[in-house]
Design a protein around this motif. Structure first.
Motif, short mmCIF file in Angstrom:
data_model
loop_
_atom_site.label_atom_id
_atom_site.label_comp_id
_atom_site.label_asym_id
_atom_site.label_seq_id
_atom_site.Cartn_x
_atom_site.Cartn_y
_atom_site.Cartn_z
N PRO A 228 3.45 1.46 1.94
CA PRO A 228 4.59 2.11 2.58
C PRO A 228 5.12 3.28 1.76
O PRO A 228 5.12 3.25 0.52
CB PRO A 228 5.65 0.99 2.67
N PHE A 229 5.57 4.31 2.47
CA PHE A 229 6.29 5.40 1.82
C PHE A 229 7.61 4.87 1.25
O PHE A 229 8.24 3.99 1.85
CB PHE A 229 6.63 6.50 2.83
N THR A 230 8.01 5.42 0.13
CA THR A 230 9.34 5.17 -0.42
C THR A 230 9.95 6.52 -0.79
O THR A 230 9.25 7.55 -0.85
CB THR A 230 9.29 4.29 -1.68
N ARG A 231 11.23 6.50 -1.06
CA ARG A 231 11.90 7.74 -1.47
C ARG A 231 11.26 8.32 -2.73
O ARG A 231 11.21 9.54 -2.91
CB ARG A 231 13.38 7.45 -1.71
N LEU A 232 10.73 7.45 -3.58
CA LEU A 232 10.17 7.90 -4.85
C LEU A 232 8.74 8.40 -4.74
O LEU A 232 8.32 9.27 -5.51
CB LEU A 232 10.24 6.76 -5.89
N ASN A 233 7.95 7.86 -3.77
CA ASN A 233 6.54 8.26 -3.72
C ASN A 233 6.23 9.26 -2.62
O ASN A 233 5.13 9.80 -2.55
CB ASN A 233 5.63 7.02 -3.57
#
Length: 305
Positions: A228-233
């Motif tokens: 999953p996408f995260t704010r950090l990646n």
């Protein structure tokens, strides 16, 4: 009912796309009006919406408008994935990327890819009924003649390769020699998801420095990292996406691991549904890109009560 959404990429856009939704669906019409304000041009005009220079933006607008209708009718999904461009639609749907920031970003991405394609023209072909190991080996052999790479691992037996004409021809010859009958050239002048897009990736990296992201409201699986996408990646992953192969099939498996039992493809065409078909025999499946296909969802009593 647990919903999973698949957001379409490029390739199946069509003339007049979304016009019936604009005429008949207030939520979609509001989305078009909002997009027109953001972009400073009338996206209700089919000539503008269908303009090849606006293809990526128009697909994201269409997908966002349809998602908003479905969110109103059905609620939030357990997760989503998209093919390449479709990841931007997924991130907007999950409120990780705002519509206001996302549309200009996608427009710039379209421009960067076009420029890279002009400077580093390439070709692509779909390899049918071959496993990943054989395709990878064909690319290694073909690269002795000219650069060629795996670009899209769409299913276990449908993989797209891309690169130079010489490399692609050599890889195709190797595949034919090893029993693969169908290697289908695609109508592409760019080799997406290969190092041929490095220039576009570099430009996108700079552009993303000005964009804010939040953690998504629901998991949106990246084709690049199969997580999953995260704010950090998210920023680095979107940069890497342009020069690395997509893994839609693996992302679909991750979505099914969330127990999604109704899958809906959002955006033009039903390509992702066709890719997904071997894996989702027990799930209800739909695609929505028009009033007609939207009404097929609405008429299903298990979905809309």
């Amino acid at each position: 009912m647990k919903l999973g959404y698949l957001f379409s990429g490029q390739g199946k856009q069509f003339a007049g796309m979304g016009q019936d939704l604009y005429q008949q669906e207030p939520i979609y019409r509001q989305t078009i009006e909002e997009a027109s304000q953001i972009l400073g041009k009338d996206m209700s005009d089919s000539k503008i919406f269908d303009d090849p220079a606006n293809t990526q933006v128009s697909i994201v607008i269409l997908s966002t408008g349809i998602y908003r209708i479905l969110a109103h009718d059905l609620g939030q999904p357990v997760g989503a994935t998209g093919l390449s461009l479709g990841e931007y639609s997924g991130l907007i749907a999950a409120d990780s990327l705002s519509f206001e920031d996302g549309l200009p970003l996608v427009g710039d991405r379209n421009h960067y890819m076009d420029q890279a394609g002009q400077h580093y023209p390439g070709k692509m072909a779909a390899v049918l009924k071959a496993n990943a190991n054989l395709v990878d080996e064909a690319c290694r052999v073909g690269s002795k003649v000219g650069p060629v790479y795996p670009a899209n691992y769409n299913t276990d037996t449908q993989i797209v390769i891309g690169g130079s004409a010489a490399g692609l021809n050599a890889a195709t010859e190797y595949l034919h020699e090893h029993g693969i009958k169908r290697v289908v050239p695609l109508k592409m002048t760019v080799a997406s998801h290969t190092p041929f897009m490095q220039e576009a990736s570099d430009e996108l990296s700079k552009r993303l420095q000005t964009v804010n992201f939040q953690d998504p409201d629901f998991p949106v699986f990246s084709n690049t990292i199969i997580k999953p996408f995260t704010r950090l990646n998210v920023k680095q992953t979107l940069v890497n996406q342009l020069v690395n192969p997509t893994h839609f099939n693996e992302c679909l498996k991750e979505l099914l691991n969330l127990d999604a039992n109704v899958l809906i493809e959002i955006g033009p065409g039903d390509t992702l549904m066709k890719f997904a078909k071997p894996l989702i025999c027990n799930a209800d499946k739909f695609h929505v890109d028009s009033v007609q296909t939207l009404n097929q969802v609405r008429s299903n009593k298990k979905l809309v009560k």
